[in-house]
Structures are given as structure tokens and as C-alpha cells.
Design an enzyme around this catalytic site. Structure first.
Site, PDB file in Angstrom:
ATOM      1  N   GLY A  47      39.553  14.475  22.007  1.00 35.32           N
ATOM      2  CA  GLY A  47      39.176  13.144  21.575  1.00 35.32           C
ATOM      3  C   GLY A  47      38.839  13.129  20.100  1.00 35.32           C
ATOM      4  N   GLN A  52      35.173  10.042  12.529  1.00 35.60           N
ATOM      5  CA  GLN A  52      35.326  11.470  12.269  1.00 35.60           C
ATOM      6  C   GLN A  52      36.365  11.765  11.191  1.00 35.60           C
ATOM      7  OE1 GLN A  52      35.522  12.387  16.736  1.00 35.60           O
ATOM      8  NE2 GLN A  52      34.752  14.283  15.837  1.00 35.60           N
ATOM      9  N   CYS A  92      32.580  19.732  19.654  1.00 38.43           N
ATOM     10  CA  CYS A  92      32.998  18.572  18.880  1.00 38.43           C
ATOM     11  C   CYS A  92      33.778  19.052  17.666  1.00 38.43           C
ATOM     12  CB  CYS A  92      31.771  17.771  18.442  1.00 38.43           C
ATOM     13  SG  CYS A  92      32.146  16.317  17.457  1.00 38.43           S
ATOM     14  N   LEU A  93      34.863  18.359  17.352  1.00 40.50           N
ATOM     15  CA  LEU A  93      35.661  18.740  16.187  1.00 40.50           C
ATOM     16  C   LEU A  93      34.858  18.625  14.892  1.00 40.50           C
ATOM     17  CD1 LEU A  93      39.072  17.067  17.106  1.00 40.50           C
ATOM     18  CD2 LEU A  93      38.435  19.483  17.311  1.00 40.50           C
ATOM     19  N   HIS A 134      31.453  10.687  24.937  1.00 39.65           N
ATOM     20  CA  HIS A 134      31.283  11.434  23.684  1.00 39.65           C
ATOM     21  C   HIS A 134      31.837  10.642  22.502  1.00 39.65           C
ATOM     22  CE1 HIS A 134      31.359  15.303  21.273  1.00 39.65           C
ATOM     23  NE2 HIS A 134      32.211  14.559  20.588  1.00 39.65           N
ATOM     24  N   GLU A 135      33.054  10.149  22.639  1.00 39.71           N
ATOM     25  CA  GLU A 135      33.696   9.447  21.527  1.00 39.71           C
ATOM     26  C   GLU A 135      33.043   8.094  21.246  1.00 39.71           C
ATOM     27  OE1 GLU A 135      35.482  11.163  19.611  1.00 39.71           O
ATOM     28  OE2 GLU A 135      35.810  12.788  21.027  1.00 39.71           O
ATOM     29  N   HIS A 138      30.094   8.472  19.089  1.00 36.77           N
ATOM     30  CA  HIS A 138      30.453   8.559  17.666  1.00 36.77           C
ATOM     31  C   HIS A 138      30.494   7.179  17.020  1.00 36.77           C
ATOM     32  CE1 HIS A 138      31.267  12.714  16.618  1.00 36.77           C
ATOM     33  NE2 HIS A 138      32.003  12.895  17.705  1.00 36.77           N
TER      34      HIS A 138
END
Length: 170
Positions: A47, A52, A92-93, A134-135, A138
Site C-alpha cells: 500500500g 508518502q 511501512c515504506l 494503515h493507508e 496516513h
């Protein structure tokens, strides 16, 4: 399409709230979606939120399939229902090499627009519910390290694959 730079821990934009997308058919929005998908796949993520990559727009891309065969695009998404909880290992990226346990809903219903502006509703369980939660966090300036279960943060060093527990959370 282009690979975008993923903003990482310490970048203040990750703590900011994203704005709704007004014109989905704008060519810049469509290009951003394509770039986000390419960036997510290149980084081996499941994701990615627009914030991000430095864009404060309510856009999320997700693909939880191992063969990257089911990309989901959510624009202006809202979780309308949550059911149950699950304790999950998460990364997480934007926080490379950091992993921790968090509590996420076991099931969610999300309503959004797809990349063509069509209203969609997705009922998600397990990994997909986790990724959506999660996304969408963000988009509200919340990152997974804000939600970790104390004592579960692990940092994986790239050079020797050893794991270092974060003692501050014990």
C-alpha cells in the site's frame, strides 16, 4: 510513469492531513495514481498513500496479492464500518527496516471513488482490512509507529539481518 521518492521517518509531511480530491479526471491526478502504483510495486509494498510521496491528496493505492494482480485505487476514502480487532505485525515504506505489532480492525467497509470517479464500496478482512486501515491513517497524518504495542518495535539492520529490539518501548 515514474518512480516517486518515498518520504521517510522524520519528514514533517507525514504528520499532515490530506485534502480531498476535487477533479479526479485531472491528468495530473491520473499520472500520480500511475506513479504511486509503480512506486509501490518497485518498493515491494502492499500500500501507498499520496502523502508518502509528498502529495497531500486523499489517494491510496493497495495491492495485497502476491502476484501484484489486483491493484485497488481509493480516492477520498472513508471507513464506514469496523468489526473486531486483530493484532498484526506491520511495517511501512516510510519507516524502512522497522516492524512492530499494532492492533487493527479485523474487518472494515470502506467507501471511496475509484480512479474513474465511480463510487465503490469494499468489504475487507484480514490483510486487506489492515492495509486499508494503515493507508487511511496516513491520510490523517497518523503513522504506524504512533500505534505500536509497547515493546514490539524491531529494527532490522540491512547489513547483517540482525534484529534490534527498541528498549524504549519495553
Amino acid at each position: 510513469m515514474a518512480i516517486r521518492t518515498i518520504r521517510e521517518e522524520g519528514d514533517e509531511i507525514l504528520g499532515k492531513k490530506s485534502r480531498e480530491v476535487d477533479n479526479i479526471q485531472d491528468s495530473k491526478i491520473q499520472e500520480l495514481i500511475d506513479d504511486m502504483l509503480e512506486t509501490m510495486y518497485k518498493a515491494n509494498g502492499v500500500g501507498l498513500a499520496a502523502v508518502q510521496v509528498g502529495i497531500l491528496k486523499q489517494i491510496v493505492v493497495i495491492d495485497v496479492e502476491e502476484d501484484c494482480s489486483n491493484p485497488i485505487v481509493l480516492i477520498n476514502p472513508k471507513i464506514t464500518k469496523e468489526k473486531g480487532t486483530q493484532e498484526v505485525e506491520e511495517g511501512c515504506l516510510s519507516f524502512p527496516n522497522k516492524f512492530a505489532k499494532v492492533v487493527r480492525p479485523a474487518e472494515v467497509i470502506v467507501e471511496a471513488l475509484d480512479r474513474n470517479g465511480k463510487k465503490i464500496k469494499i468489504k475487507a478482512k484480514e490483510l486487506l482490512a489492515q492495509a486499508i486501515s494503515h493507508e487511511l491513517d496516513h491520510l490523517n497524518g497518523i503513522v504506524f509507529v504512533d500505534k505500536i504495542i509497547p515493546g514490539t518495535l524491531e529494527v532490522v539492520k540491512q547489513n547483517d539481518n540482525t534484529v534490534k529490539k527498541d528498549l524504549k518501548n519495553n
